[in-house]
Design a protein around this motif. Structure first.
Motif, PDB file in Angstrom:
ATOM      1  N   GLY A   1       0.826  -1.197   0.000  1.00 44.74           N
ATOM      2  CA  GLY A   1       0.000   0.000   0.000  1.00 44.74           C
ATOM      3  C   GLY A   1       0.862   1.248   0.000  1.00 44.74           C
ATOM      4  O   GLY A   1       2.004   1.213   0.464  1.00 44.74           O
ATOM      5  N   THR A   2       0.301   2.328  -0.501  1.00 47.00           N
ATOM      6  CA  THR A   2       1.034   3.592  -0.449  1.00 47.00           C
ATOM      7  C   THR A   2       0.994   4.190   0.950  1.00 47.00           C
ATOM      8  O   THR A   2       1.764   5.098   1.258  1.00 47.00           O
ATOM      9  CB  THR A   2       0.482   4.601  -1.481  1.00 47.00           C
ATOM     10  OG1 THR A   2      -0.926   4.767  -1.272  1.00 47.00           O
ATOM     11  CG2 THR A   2       0.752   4.137  -2.902  1.00 47.00           C
ATOM     12  N   THR A   3       0.094   3.689   1.784  1.00 48.56           N
ATOM     13  CA  THR A   3       0.056   4.101   3.191  1.00 48.56           C
ATOM     14  C   THR A   3       0.293   2.869   4.056  1.00 48.56           C
ATOM     15  O   THR A   3       0.134   1.738   3.597  1.00 48.56           O
ATOM     16  CB  THR A   3      -1.305   4.714   3.581  1.00 48.56           C
ATOM     17  OG1 THR A   3      -2.306   3.697   3.553  1.00 48.56           O
ATOM     18  CG2 THR A   3      -1.676   5.865   2.664  1.00 48.56           C
ATOM     19  N   GLY A   4       0.634   3.076   5.283  1.00 51.51           N
ATOM     20  CA  GLY A   4       0.872   1.969   6.199  1.00 51.51           C
ATOM     21  C   GLY A   4      -0.227   1.797   7.232  1.00 51.51           C
ATOM     22  O   GLY A   4      -0.022   1.155   8.259  1.00 51.51           O
ATOM     23  N   TYR A   5      -1.414   2.354   6.954  1.00 51.52           N
ATOM     24  CA  TYR A   5      -2.506   2.317   7.932  1.00 51.52           C
ATOM     25  C   TYR A   5      -2.864   0.914   8.389  1.00 51.52           C
ATOM     26  O   TYR A   5      -3.277   0.712   9.517  1.00 51.52           O
ATOM     27  CB  TYR A   5      -3.777   2.952   7.358  1.00 51.52           C
ATOM     28  CG  TYR A   5      -3.668   4.394   6.973  1.00 51.52           C
ATOM     29  CD1 TYR A   5      -2.945   5.303   7.737  1.00 51.52           C
ATOM     30  CD2 TYR A   5      -4.298   4.863   5.833  1.00 51.52           C
ATOM     31  CE1 TYR A   5      -2.843   6.636   7.364  1.00 51.52           C
ATOM     32  CE2 TYR A   5      -4.206   6.201   5.454  1.00 51.52           C
ATOM     33  CZ  TYR A   5      -3.485   7.070   6.233  1.00 51.52           C
ATOM     34  OH  TYR A   5      -3.389   8.377   5.864  1.00 51.52           O
ATOM     35  N   HIS A   6      -2.750  -0.048   7.500  1.00 47.44           N
ATOM     36  CA  HIS A   6      -3.192  -1.409   7.820  1.00 47.44           C
ATOM     37  C   HIS A   6      -2.027  -2.401   7.904  1.00 47.44           C
ATOM     38  O   HIS A   6      -2.250  -3.607   7.804  1.00 47.44           O
ATOM     39  CB  HIS A   6      -4.195  -1.892   6.769  1.00 47.44           C
ATOM     40  CG  HIS A   6      -5.428  -1.059   6.697  1.00 47.44           C
ATOM     41  ND1 HIS A   6      -6.436  -1.155   7.625  1.00 47.44           N
ATOM     42  CD2 HIS A   6      -5.810  -0.100   5.814  1.00 47.44           C
ATOM     43  CE1 HIS A   6      -7.400  -0.297   7.308  1.00 47.44           C
ATOM     44  NE2 HIS A   6      -7.040   0.358   6.216  1.00 47.44           N
ATOM     45  N   ALA A   7      -0.808  -1.915   8.076  1.00 46.80           N
ATOM     46  CA  ALA A   7       0.373  -2.781   8.091  1.00 46.80           C
ATOM     47  C   ALA A   7       0.183  -3.962   9.031  1.00 46.80           C
ATOM     48  O   ALA A   7      -0.245  -3.798  10.180  1.00 46.80           O
ATOM     49  CB  ALA A   7       1.607  -1.984   8.476  1.00 46.80           C
ATOM     50  N   GLY A   8       0.443  -5.140   8.516  1.00 40.83           N
ATOM     51  CA  GLY A   8       0.340  -6.375   9.288  1.00 40.83           C
ATOM     52  C   GLY A   8      -1.029  -7.020   9.278  1.00 40.83           C
ATOM     53  O   GLY A   8      -1.187  -8.149   9.733  1.00 40.83           O
ATOM     54  N   GLU A   9      -2.029  -6.317   8.761  1.00 46.13           N
ATOM     55  CA  GLU A   9      -3.398  -6.853   8.742  1.00 46.13           C
ATOM     56  C   GLU A   9      -3.619  -7.767   7.539  1.00 46.13           C
ATOM     57  O   GLU A   9      -3.011  -7.593   6.485  1.00 46.13           O
ATOM     58  CB  GLU A   9      -4.425  -5.716   8.676  1.00 46.13           C
ATOM     59  CG  GLU A   9      -4.468  -4.859   9.911  1.00 46.13           C
ATOM     60  CD  GLU A   9      -5.496  -3.735   9.794  1.00 46.13           C
ATOM     61  OE1 GLU A   9      -6.416  -3.810   8.943  1.00 46.13           O
ATOM     62  OE2 GLU A   9      -5.379  -2.762  10.562  1.00 46.13           O
ATOM     63  N   ALA A  10      -4.541  -8.706   7.706  1.00 45.00           N
ATOM     64  CA  ALA A  10      -4.990  -9.549   6.599  1.00 45.00           C
ATOM     65  C   ALA A  10      -5.881  -8.709   5.685  1.00 45.00           C
ATOM     66  O   ALA A  10      -6.375  -7.652   6.096  1.00 45.00           O
ATOM     67  CB  ALA A  10      -5.780 -10.742   7.141  1.00 45.00           C
ATOM     68  N   PRO A  11      -6.098  -9.167   4.454  1.00 44.14           N
ATOM     69  CA  PRO A  11      -7.021  -8.438   3.579  1.00 44.14           C
ATOM     70  C   PRO A  11      -8.408  -8.314   4.199  1.00 44.14           C
ATOM     71  O   PRO A  11      -8.814  -9.122   5.047  1.00 44.14           O
ATOM     72  CB  PRO A  11      -7.060  -9.311   2.320  1.00 44.14           C
ATOM     73  CG  PRO A  11      -5.749 -10.026   2.309  1.00 44.14           C
ATOM     74  CD  PRO A  11      -5.465 -10.295   3.766  1.00 44.14           C
TER      75      PRO A  11
END
Length: 158
Positions: free
Chosen positions: A41-51
Motif C-alpha cells: 500500500g502507499t500508506t501503512g494504515y493497515h500494516a500487518g493486517e490480513a485483507p
C-alpha cells in the motif's frame, strides 16, 4: 525471476485481490518458479493486517485464497527490487511516482491498462461500498492479470 508488485492505498482490498488473481494466472501457466509476486500500500494504515474480509470472501468464492497475505507499505527498495509495479488508480500511481527514483519510473503502470477492453482505467476502491464492488474489482483483476501475464511472457520470453 520476474518480480511483480501490486499497489493500492491500504493494501487490504484491491492489491491483495490483484496479487491473488495474478498468482492464479501464473500458476495456471506453470510459471510459479519464475515469479516473485507481492502487494503493498502507499500508506501503512493497515500494516500487518490480513485483507478485508469482503476481499477474502470474494476471492475465496472464486477459488483463490488470499487469507495468508498481510498488508505492508511500499518501501524505497521496492522500486529497485520489482520489475513491474502496478498501481490500482491514478492517485496511487502519482504517489508512487513521487517517491520513485527516475531510473525506475518506467516500471510503474496502471493495472487496468493491461485489460484495454474494460471500460475503466482505474480500479474503483470497493472499501466503502457494497459487496458488488468487490465482485467487480475481482473480475477486472482477472482480466488485467491475464493481459499483464501475456505482456510479461512476451517481454521476458517466457
Amino acid at each position: 525471476m520476474v518480480a511483480v508488485l501490486f499497489v493500492c492505498m491500504g493494501n487490504i482490498c484491491r492489491s491483495p485481490m490483484a496479487e491473488g488473481t495474478f498468482r492464479d494466472a501464473v500458476k495456471s501457466n506453470g510459471l510459479e518458479a519464475q515469479f516473485m509476486i507481492d502487494s503493498a500500500g502507499t500508506t501503512g494504515y493497515h500494516a500487518g493486517e490480513a485483507p478485508d474480509p469482503r476481499a477474502r470472501e470474494t476471492s475465496k468464492k472464486n477459488g483463490i485464497d488470499i487469507g495468508g497475505q498481510r498488508s505492508r507499505k511500499v518501501t524505497q527498495s521496492d522500486f529497485e527490487e520489482f520489475d513491474y509495479i502496478l498501481a490500482m488508480d491514478e492517485d496511487n500511481m502519482s504517489d508512487l511516482f513521487s517517491h520513485c527514483p527516475q531510473e525506475h519510473q518506467h516500471k510503474i503502470t496502471l493495472f487496468l491498462s493491461h485489460a484495454p477492453h474494460l471500460p475503466i482505467n482505474e480500479m474503483p476502491d470497493p472499501y466503502y461500498g457494497h459487496d458488488r464492488g468487490f465482485d467487480m474489482c475481482f473480475n477486472a483483476a482477472v482480466d488485467a492479470s491475464d493481459g499483464l501475464l501475456n505482456l510479461i511472457k512476451k517481454e521476458q520470453s517466457l
